[in-house]
Design an enzyme around this catalytic site. Structure first.
Site, PDB file in Angstrom:
ATOM      1  N   SER A 171      -8.308  -5.585   9.813  1.00 23.25           N
ATOM      2  CA  SER A 171      -7.916  -5.892   8.432  1.00 23.25           C
ATOM      3  C   SER A 171      -9.011  -6.507   7.578  1.00 23.25           C
ATOM      4  CB  SER A 171      -6.684  -6.802   8.437  1.00 23.25           C
ATOM      5  OG  SER A 171      -5.538  -6.081   8.818  1.00 23.25           O
ATOM      6  N   TYR A 199       2.702  -9.646   3.788  1.00 16.32           N
ATOM      7  CA  TYR A 199       1.506  -8.919   4.233  1.00 16.32           C
ATOM      8  C   TYR A 199       1.892  -7.513   4.693  1.00 16.32           C
ATOM      9  CZ  TYR A 199      -3.117  -8.489   6.421  1.00 16.32           C
ATOM     10  OH  TYR A 199      -4.387  -8.109   6.761  1.00 16.32           O
ATOM     11  N   SER A 200       1.379  -6.497   4.008  1.00 15.85           N
ATOM     12  CA  SER A 200       1.769  -5.116   4.299  1.00 15.85           C
ATOM     13  C   SER A 200       0.563  -4.184   4.238  1.00 15.85           C
ATOM     14  CB  SER A 200       2.825  -4.641   3.298  1.00 15.85           C
ATOM     15  OG  SER A 200       3.099  -3.276   3.461  1.00 15.85           O
ATOM     16  N   ASN A 201       0.297  -3.485   5.329  1.00 20.47           N
ATOM     17  CA  ASN A 201      -0.802  -2.523   5.372  1.00 20.47           C
ATOM     18  C   ASN A 201      -0.633  -1.422   4.327  1.00 20.47           C
ATOM     19  OD1 ASN A 201      -2.350  -3.599   7.609  1.00 20.47           O
ATOM     20  ND2 ASN A 201      -0.653  -2.969   8.917  1.00 20.47           N
TER      21      ASN A 201
END
Length: 398
Positions: free
Chosen positions: A99, A204-206
């Protein structure tokens, strides 16, 4: 509760949910001067070598670390390059940065904002109408994780976990060479309900950053890889940093990373040095080195990649996680000050760190590799990281 406690608590929850492989969630930042030669291990910095060794003593396979501060530059490593061998991890080794990729992606998007090609507070749907993105979601919301978009690797609704594409366990091991197209990942997420109304919370999100990748490609007419090379990698001379695309290879010198998982009630360990990270396109798929990460963050924090107003926006913390635009901002407490950062890891094997004071006077970049030790990574990671932060940013003080 302090920012440190909040981040630690959240990281612990993520580790427990994802198992022994995860090293991702928050830390990164960096600074120094691009092009400055890096010294070899200094004999007068035993406290730094001890901080690296602490990770190995905690059960991780190895670690390489690079530090820049008022005393100059230091680089060192501890542990093993490969299980069963004696050689240490190479201090110039390449690794999957996970990330940490998000800061590179955010920088690309903000460069387009600076050029007037993208509006920071413009609806994403205006650039990618074919995807059916909620019209309330803005570009800023993607970069600070306030969009409410479902995380395609799994997310939580009202305290209940909703699975996505497997990024842990045997399912991931068996599927770790599968190739995913970015639009495929985004469409999977968009088929799920929002986790909250856009702009009202933070999660939190990809998906946010894979969607940002598609935004970059749509606006520029070029691939994400091309734009990354043209705008960041080549101008800064980051020759060891790559967007791997479909390739599962980790080129050049590197340490091996391992994944410990359960299969039919039996614990197994597999070498996951090679893995296809198209699963995290634009959100966690890049390869780099500690030196390249240092050079990148030095240029970013030094104002060489973005105009001052946008850099200030990037470093402005918002929400419960103190997130800026592709960066985390963390107060380490009295005697330590504030750092900006964003660490990361792929689903298994590796962890990356980029941390810096906002002015770049103290900076750390590092990579840690998982081994075969039967450890609780949530506990051991927290202990080792706490010691590392105190050594580098607090002068060794608790």
């Amino acid at each position: 509760m302090t920012h440190t406690a909040k981040n630690t608590s959240r990281m612990t929850r993520v580790f427990r949910r994802m198992g022994v492989t995860a090293l991702a969630v928050t830390l990164l930042a960096g600074a120094a001067t691009p092009g400055v030669a890096t010294a070899e291990v200094s004999k007068d910095r035993p406290e730094l070598q001890q901080a690296v060794q602490a990770w190995v003593d905690a059960g991780f396979a190895g670690m390489q670390m690079r530090v820049h501060d008022q005393r100059g530059d230091w680089v060192g490593s501890a542990g093993v390059r490969k299980l069963g061998a004696a050689a240490k991890p190479p201090t110039n080794g390449r690794f999957w940065i996970g990330s940490t990729t998000k800061t590179f992606t955010a920088t690309l998007v903000l460069q387009l904002v600076a050029e007037g090609k993208v509006g920071l507070d413009a609806p994403v749907a205006g650039y990618l109408p074919e995807l059916g993105v909620d019209s309330r979601i803005t570009v800023r919301m993607l970069l600070q994780h306030t969009s409410g978009l479902f995380n395609y690797t799994g997310d939580v609704y009202d305290g209940k976990y909703e699975p996505g594409i497997a990024a842990v366990g045997k399912d991931w091991v068996d599927n770790r060479f599968h190739y995913y197209r970015p639009v495929e990942l985004v469409r999977l997420a968009l088929a799920k309900p929002l986790t909250f109304q856009p702009g009202t919370d933070q999660n939190y999100s990809n998906t946010n950053f894979t969607l940002a990748l598609l935004l970059v490609e749509k606006v520029t007419g070029h691939s994400y890889d091309e734009e990354m090379k043209r705008r960041i990698l080549w101008p800064l001379g980051l020759w060891a940093t790559k967007v791997p695309g479909t390739s599962p290879q980790l080129p050049g010198p590197h340490a091996h990373g391992y994944f410990r998982y359960q299969d039919a009630g039996e614990w197994k360990v597999v070498d996951v040095t090679h893995q296809n990270l198209s699963l995290l396109a634009g959100a966690g798929d890049m390869i780099s080195t500690t030196e390249d990460l240092r050079t990148f963050f030095s240029a970013l924090l030094g104002g060489k990649l973005l105009p001052a107003p946008l850099l200030a926006e990037m470093r402005k913390p918002v929400g419960k996680f103190s997130l800026g635009l592709g960066l985390w901002v963390q107060d380490l407490g009295p005697g330590c000050g504030t750092i900006v950062h964003h660490n990361g890891s792929p689903p298994g094997g590796y962890g990356a760190f980029m941390m810096s004071t906002p002015d770049g006077s103290k900076m750390l970049t590092a990579s840690v590799t998982m081994g075969d030790a039967a450890i609780d990574p949530a506990t051991e990671y927290r202990k080792a990281l706490d010691g590392l932060l105190k050594t580098v940013f607090c002068g060794g003080q608790g």
